[in-house]
Design an enzyme around this catalytic site. Sequence first.
Site, PDB file in Angstrom:
ATOM      1  NE  ARG A 136      29.655 -14.962 -24.067  1.00 28.04           N
ATOM      2  CZ  ARG A 136      29.443 -13.919 -23.264  1.00 28.04           C
ATOM      3  NH1 ARG A 136      28.281 -13.290 -23.311  1.00 28.04           N
ATOM      4  NH2 ARG A 136      30.375 -13.532 -22.427  1.00 28.04           N
ATOM      5  CD  GLU A 188      35.312  -5.105 -17.276  1.00 27.61           C
ATOM      6  OE1 GLU A 188      34.727  -4.232 -16.617  1.00 27.61           O
ATOM      7  OE2 GLU A 188      35.338  -6.306 -16.950  1.00 27.61           O
ATOM      8  N   GLY A 234      26.862 -13.178 -19.851  1.00 28.10           N
ATOM      9  CA  GLY A 234      27.775 -14.181 -19.321  1.00 28.10           C
ATOM     10  C   GLY A 234      27.518 -14.489 -17.862  1.00 28.10           C
ATOM     11  NE  ARG A 238      32.521  -4.085 -21.577  1.00 29.39           N
ATOM     12  CZ  ARG A 238      32.068  -3.273 -20.619  1.00 29.39           C
ATOM     13  NH1 ARG A 238      32.053  -1.969 -20.823  1.00 29.39           N
ATOM     14  NH2 ARG A 238      31.635  -3.762 -19.471  1.00 29.39           N
ATOM     15  CE  LYS A 288      28.118  -7.287 -17.008  1.00 30.85           C
ATOM     16  NZ  LYS A 288      28.589  -7.834 -18.303  1.00 30.85           N
ATOM     17  CB  SER A 289      30.713  -6.999 -12.239  1.00 31.95           C
ATOM     18  OG  SER A 289      31.126  -7.048 -13.585  1.00 31.95           O
TER      19      SER A 289
END
Length: 451
Positions: A143, A337, A115, A409, A46-47
């Site tokens: 957030r 994470e 995010g 997660r 994803k990053s």
Amino acid sequence: MSGRRHAVPAPGGSGSGREGDVSPDLWPAPTASAPVHATVTVPGSKSVTNRALVLAALADGPGLVRRPLRSRDSLLMAAGLRALGVRVDDLPNGDWRVLPGALRGPAAVDVGNAGTVMRFLPPVAALAEGEVRFDGDPRARERPLSGVTDALRALGVRVADEGRGTLPLTVHGTGAPTGGTVGVDASSSSQFVSALLLAGPRFERGLEVRNTGPTVPSMPHIRMTVAMLRAAGAHVEALGDGGGPDRWRVAPGPLLGRDMTVEPDLSNAQPFMAAALVTGGTVVVPDWPRRTTQPGDALRDLFTRMGGTAEFTPEGLRFTGSGAVHGIDADLHEAGELAPVLAAVAALADSPSRLRGISHLRFHETDRLAALTREINALGGDVTETADGLRISPRPLRGGVVRTYEDHRMATAAAVLGLVVPGIEVENVATTAKTVPDFPGLWHGMLAGHP
């Protein structure tokens, strides 16, 4: 599925569940009847995917993102870029072709609870002509975003958020912000730095970003941003005063449209490797890179310390559990994470564990420290929340409902517990689609011994 529903109190924030805080159906987590032996092909990172999309959108020519992650977060990023005027074409093989266009408003961007989307796209919106409004899930409104919004204001970009430093907000893009030097407190998220650097080459004077906070979590993600910027033709410097980089300078200049293949998401390999560890089995993860900026690469060391062995083979990374799980004292400041699944494994170990350096997890999809403490203890565990992490003393666990608070997660951590503890039911396992589109299918496939 059981079809039961129940109210969900949220740890550390009312927005951890959907509106009304009512859970979807429960997923009975399967228990392993034997050691796991499987090859598991995990989806793309994803990053990397979301950084690749942003860089392709800001490039001077067409780009191709091969083997991207197609999950809720990456689909939201693609949709947000489309709203700003970028053409992102879906190819039959699952790749994305990106054709940059003039960035413009008015536009509305749904960030969901991603995010990367809520932090990476406001600086991109500053490059657009016109107003761009951002909003997302209820939890997304809790957030922190002030690291990005305050920096943009300091650079002369008008941002309207009624002083909250959170969503919803509107960026009034001018098309050509000047840029320069700006300070940002990145102690709650490295994404604040990455967000500014990714857009930096398109600012007239480039950007120099200086961290004003006491520390920066998840530094590997900033190193990933720097490496990907350089691969796209940007000139980036990581500067510091002895203890590591605390300033980053990106020069103005064009970005190259390029053909990029996304690595597998190593963090999403964690629950499958954990399955091998807690059952004394073996899991092979194909295409694990020998060199990478992904923080998930730390799993090779962490899970080896907890009782397994990892080796590169022609088929991929082979991880084997020994049949014993040991506690660990780990500083996860650069790889926070990994904490939820690591906490689940630690709860099944033969000795206590301490997970440190992760106070910033209180500001993720949910307050992960409070959520892990509450949910593992509800199963009979002994987890204590500390100022910067968790202390975990293993105790016999029992079945029960594990709430996920819309956090992918938390769901994968619960699935790992369910391998060893009969009777665990996971609330809203579908939240795993944030980064793993078919986690239940992959999980059952692993237990059946095939990819």
